[in-house]
Design an enzyme around this catalytic site. Structure first.
Site, PDB file in Angstrom:
ATOM      1  N   ARG A 179       0.826  -1.225   0.000  1.00  0.00           N
ATOM      2  CA  ARG A 179       0.000   0.000   0.000  1.00  0.00           C
ATOM      3  C   ARG A 179       0.860   1.275   0.000  1.00  0.00           C
ATOM      4  O   ARG A 179       0.524   2.280   0.635  1.00  0.00           O
ATOM      5  CB  ARG A 179      -0.963   0.025   1.196  1.00  0.00           C
ATOM      6  CG  ARG A 179      -1.930  -1.112   1.245  1.00  0.00           C
ATOM      7  CD  ARG A 179      -2.910  -1.127   0.065  1.00  0.00           C
ATOM      8  NE  ARG A 179      -3.682  -2.341   0.110  1.00  0.00           N
ATOM      9  CZ  ARG A 179      -3.333  -3.463  -0.570  1.00  0.00           C
ATOM     10  NH1 ARG A 179      -2.268  -3.491  -1.364  1.00  0.00           N
ATOM     11  NH2 ARG A 179      -4.075  -4.548  -0.473  1.00  0.00           N
ATOM     12  N   SER A 227     -10.193  -0.183   3.935  1.00  0.00           N
ATOM     13  CA  SER A 227      -9.366  -0.572   5.083  1.00  0.00           C
ATOM     14  C   SER A 227      -8.756   0.677   5.712  1.00  0.00           C
ATOM     15  O   SER A 227      -8.062   1.431   5.046  1.00  0.00           O
ATOM     16  CB  SER A 227      -8.242  -1.508   4.640  1.00  0.00           C
ATOM     17  OG  SER A 227      -8.800  -2.717   4.198  1.00  0.00           O
ATOM     18  N   GLU A 297      -3.894   3.427   6.839  1.00  0.00           N
ATOM     19  CA  GLU A 297      -3.801   3.229   5.382  1.00  0.00           C
ATOM     20  C   GLU A 297      -4.520   4.382   4.675  1.00  0.00           C
ATOM     21  O   GLU A 297      -4.080   4.881   3.643  1.00  0.00           O
ATOM     22  CB  GLU A 297      -4.445   1.886   4.987  1.00  0.00           C
ATOM     23  CG  GLU A 297      -4.431   1.643   3.476  1.00  0.00           C
ATOM     24  CD  GLU A 297      -4.867   0.226   3.093  1.00  0.00           C
ATOM     25  OE1 GLU A 297      -4.584  -0.728   3.847  1.00  0.00           O
ATOM     26  OE2 GLU A 297      -5.505   0.090   2.026  1.00  0.00           O
TER      27      GLU A 297
HETATM   28  C1  LIG Z   1     -15.426  -0.146  -0.040  1.00  0.00           C
HETATM   29  C2  LIG Z   1     -13.957   0.007  -0.274  1.00  0.00           C
HETATM   30  C3  LIG Z   1     -13.192  -1.111  -0.547  1.00  0.00           C
HETATM   31  C4  LIG Z   1     -11.807  -0.982  -0.775  1.00  0.00           C
HETATM   32  N1  LIG Z   1     -11.080  -2.099  -1.034  1.00  0.00           N
HETATM   33  C5  LIG Z   1      -9.765  -1.985  -1.319  1.00  0.00           C
HETATM   34  C6  LIG Z   1      -8.980  -3.142  -1.641  1.00  0.00           C
HETATM   35  O1  LIG Z   1      -9.461  -4.260  -1.697  1.00  0.00           O
HETATM   36  N2  LIG Z   1      -7.676  -2.961  -1.918  1.00  0.00           N
HETATM   37  C7  LIG Z   1      -7.089  -1.732  -1.887  1.00  0.00           C
HETATM   38  O2  LIG Z   1      -5.890  -1.624  -2.175  1.00  0.00           O
HETATM   39  N3  LIG Z   1      -7.797  -0.632  -1.558  1.00  0.00           N
HETATM   40  C8  LIG Z   1      -9.115  -0.726  -1.283  1.00  0.00           C
HETATM   41  N4  LIG Z   1      -9.831   0.397  -0.948  1.00  0.00           N
HETATM   42  C9  LIG Z   1      -9.151   1.702  -0.833  1.00  0.00           C
HETATM   43  C10 LIG Z   1      -9.098   2.516  -2.119  1.00  0.00           C
HETATM   44  O3  LIG Z   1     -10.140   2.148  -3.020  1.00  0.00           O
HETATM   45  C11 LIG Z   1      -7.742   2.382  -2.814  1.00  0.00           C
HETATM   46  O4  LIG Z   1      -6.696   2.853  -2.000  1.00  0.00           O
HETATM   47  C12 LIG Z   1      -7.711   3.143  -4.141  1.00  0.00           C
HETATM   48  O5  LIG Z   1      -6.543   2.785  -4.851  1.00  0.00           O
HETATM   49  C13 LIG Z   1      -7.737   4.660  -3.951  1.00  0.00           C
HETATM   50  O6  LIG Z   1      -7.963   5.253  -5.214  1.00  0.00           O
HETATM   51  P1  LIG Z   1      -8.685   6.680  -5.329  1.00  0.00           P
HETATM   52  O7  LIG Z   1      -8.718   7.050  -6.765  1.00  0.00           O
HETATM   53  O8  LIG Z   1     -10.006   6.639  -4.651  1.00  0.00           O
HETATM   54  O9  LIG Z   1      -7.682   7.606  -4.545  1.00  0.00           O
HETATM   55  P2  LIG Z   1      -7.959   8.711  -3.364  1.00  0.00           P
HETATM   56  O10 LIG Z   1      -8.675   8.029  -2.271  1.00  0.00           O
HETATM   57  O11 LIG Z   1      -8.670   9.858  -4.017  1.00  0.00           O
HETATM   58  O12 LIG Z   1      -6.503   9.063  -3.001  1.00  0.00           O
HETATM   59  C14 LIG Z   1      -5.679   8.115  -2.354  1.00  0.00           C
HETATM   60  C15 LIG Z   1      -4.216   8.549  -2.519  1.00  0.00           C
HETATM   61  O13 LIG Z   1      -3.869   8.458  -3.899  1.00  0.00           O
HETATM   62  C16 LIG Z   1      -3.362   9.703  -4.358  1.00  0.00           C
HETATM   63  N5  LIG Z   1      -3.748   9.856  -5.768  1.00  0.00           N
HETATM   64  C17 LIG Z   1      -4.975   9.698  -6.321  1.00  0.00           C
HETATM   65  N6  LIG Z   1      -4.901   9.905  -7.656  1.00  0.00           N
HETATM   66  C18 LIG Z   1      -3.611  10.198  -7.936  1.00  0.00           C
HETATM   67  C19 LIG Z   1      -2.902  10.511  -9.133  1.00  0.00           C
HETATM   68  N7  LIG Z   1      -3.495  10.585 -10.325  1.00  0.00           N
HETATM   69  N8  LIG Z   1      -1.574  10.759  -9.046  1.00  0.00           N
HETATM   70  C20 LIG Z   1      -0.924  10.703  -7.854  1.00  0.00           C
HETATM   71  N9  LIG Z   1      -1.546  10.424  -6.691  1.00  0.00           N
HETATM   72  C21 LIG Z   1      -2.870  10.166  -6.732  1.00  0.00           C
HETATM   73  C22 LIG Z   1      -3.981  10.750  -3.441  1.00  0.00           C
HETATM   74  O14 LIG Z   1      -3.180  11.916  -3.395  1.00  0.00           O
HETATM   75  C23 LIG Z   1      -3.986   9.999  -2.117  1.00  0.00           C
HETATM   76  O15 LIG Z   1      -2.700  10.077  -1.519  1.00  0.00           O
HETATM   77  C24 LIG Z   1     -11.211   0.286  -0.718  1.00  0.00           C
HETATM   78  C25 LIG Z   1     -12.005   1.426  -0.466  1.00  0.00           C
HETATM   79  C26 LIG Z   1     -13.359   1.285  -0.245  1.00  0.00           C
HETATM   80  C27 LIG Z   1     -14.175   2.514   0.008  1.00  0.00           C
END
Ligand SMILES: Cc1cc2nc3c(=O)[nH]c(=O)nc-3n(C[C@H](O)[C@H](O)[C@H](O)COP(=O)(O)OP(=O)(O)OC[C@H]3O[C@@H](n4cnc5c(N)ncnc54)[C@H](O)[C@@H]3O)c2cc1C
Length: 305
Positions: A179, A227, A297
């Site tokens: 992560r 998480s 996380e």
């Molecule tokens: C119901 C649920 C289930 C989930 N299950 C999982 C799972 O199974 N596995 C898992 O790994 N995660 C899981 N997650 C967490 C989440 O979906 C992941 O971490 C996902 O990768 C975050 O992506 P996001 O676009 O929503 O990023 P955000 O939540 O918007 O941002 C997260 C981080 O990424 C950075 N970021 C976003 N876009 C960019 C970009 N273009 N360039 C640089 N940095 C960027 C942000 O600055 C921040 O630091 C879950 C979340 C939920 C709500």
């Protein structure tokens, strides 16, 4: 609370800017928790060149924060000073290349990329269908599920650094671990080149359906951030939270999910402070119960109200 409006000054400095700049834009609606304050400036670039032009011309003292689908994010109630970049149209293309490769824009939802790969008979990307974020978020978080991680499928990522240079990062340069990605926090990823392998569309679809069913049975899908804590080496965070008696625990209008004890939920009227205080309460109870310090996380951005 609102920040001084610096949008007119930024527009004056950047006459060729094509993307949208908005002052004091509420961010809660862009996050799964649906809470939090405004961005001093929200910038939605038109495309990669527009983003690079913006960053080249943005005074170095102004901080830049990127958000994706907000599925791993708490925006604090006082909002985020400086510029928040949100990628949209112009960053959400997906294309199938030779040798079972996929090029995905970083605003593309992971599930859409998984579906495009499935339709093209490309296996190895199905795990993405269970992660409700964007490709940009998957790169930053090394998102993973059910035995697959972003680091296993990435050939190369492209991004723009704070100085406005467009750069490429090979898999090994990404410095991936659990992560985590080792690239400087101010790099904004724009595309990913992903490697799959030959597969049968029906078999991949069945794999994705199984992932969906498992998720529906074991995780809340509403007003949560996924998480909350990383699994400490050799432990499951959810078990430690459970053993410390925190399942269902409430602080203000935030609650530890009854369904999955490593998920926090924002109830009606919750503030970001409620959610963060709940997380800190859980951390303290787990530490007191078993001596293990849980690491967040979920990313927390901005300032308290
Ligand atoms: C119901 C649920 C289930 C989930 N299950 C999982 C799972 O199974 N596995 C898992 O790994 N995660 C899981 N997650 C967490 C989440 O979906 C992941 O971490 C996902 O990768 C975050 O992506 P996001 O676009 O929503 O990023 P955000 O939540 O918007 O941002 C997260 C981080 O990424 C950075 N970021 C976003 N876009 C960019 C970009 N273009 N360039 C640089 N940095 C960027 C942000 O600055 C921040 O630091 C879950 C979340 C939920 C709500």
């Amino acid at each position: 609370m609102s920040f001084p409006d610096i949008v007119p000054d930024l527009k004056a400095r950047m006459p060729q800017l094509r993307g949208r700049l908005l002052a004091n834009q509420p961010l809660g609606e862009f996050t799964w928790f649906r809470v939090g304050g405004p961005a001093q400036v929200l910038f939605m670039p038109d495309d990669e060149n527009d983003l690079a032009y913006f960053l080249r011309n943005l005074p170095a003292a102004i901080p830049v924060t990127t958000i994706g689908a907000g599925s791993n994010l708490i925006v604090r109630d006082g909002g985020v000073a400086g510029v928040v970049v949100r990628l949209g149209r112009g960053f959400n293309e997906v294309s199938i290349e030779a040798d079972h490769r996929v090029v995905a824009g970083s605003a593309m939802l992971d599930v859409m990329v998984a579906r495009a790969a499935q339709n093209a008979g490309i296996a190895g990307l199905a795990f993405l269908s269970g992660i409700p974020g964007t490709i940009g978020g998957a790169l930053r978080m090394n998102g993973g599920a059910y035995g697959g991680e972003t680091k296993d499928i990435l050939i190369e990522a492209r991004g723009v650094d704070r100085q406005g240079n467009i750069r490429s990062f090979s898999n090994s340069q990404m410095g991936f671990s659990y992560r985590h990605c080792g690239i400087a926090d101010d790099v904004i990823f724009t595309t990913a080149l992903l490697q799959g392998r030959p597969g049968e569309p029906e078999a991949i679809a069945a794999e994705m359906a199984a992932i969906k069913d498992k998720r529906a049975a074991s995780q809340p899908r509403n007003r949560t951030g996924g998480s909350t804590f990383k699994n400490p080496p050799g432990h499951s965070a959810w078990k430690l939270v459970d053993e410390a008696g925190c399942r269902g625990l409430k602080v203000g209008q935030a609650q530890v999910s009854e369904l999955h004890s490593n998920f926090l939920i924002s109830l009606d009227g919750a503030s970001a402070a409620d959610i963060e205080r709940l997380g800190e309460t859980v951390r303290a109870r787990v530490q007191a119960h078993c001596g293990i310090e849980l690491e967040w996380e979920i990313k927390r951005i901005g300032v308290s109200a």
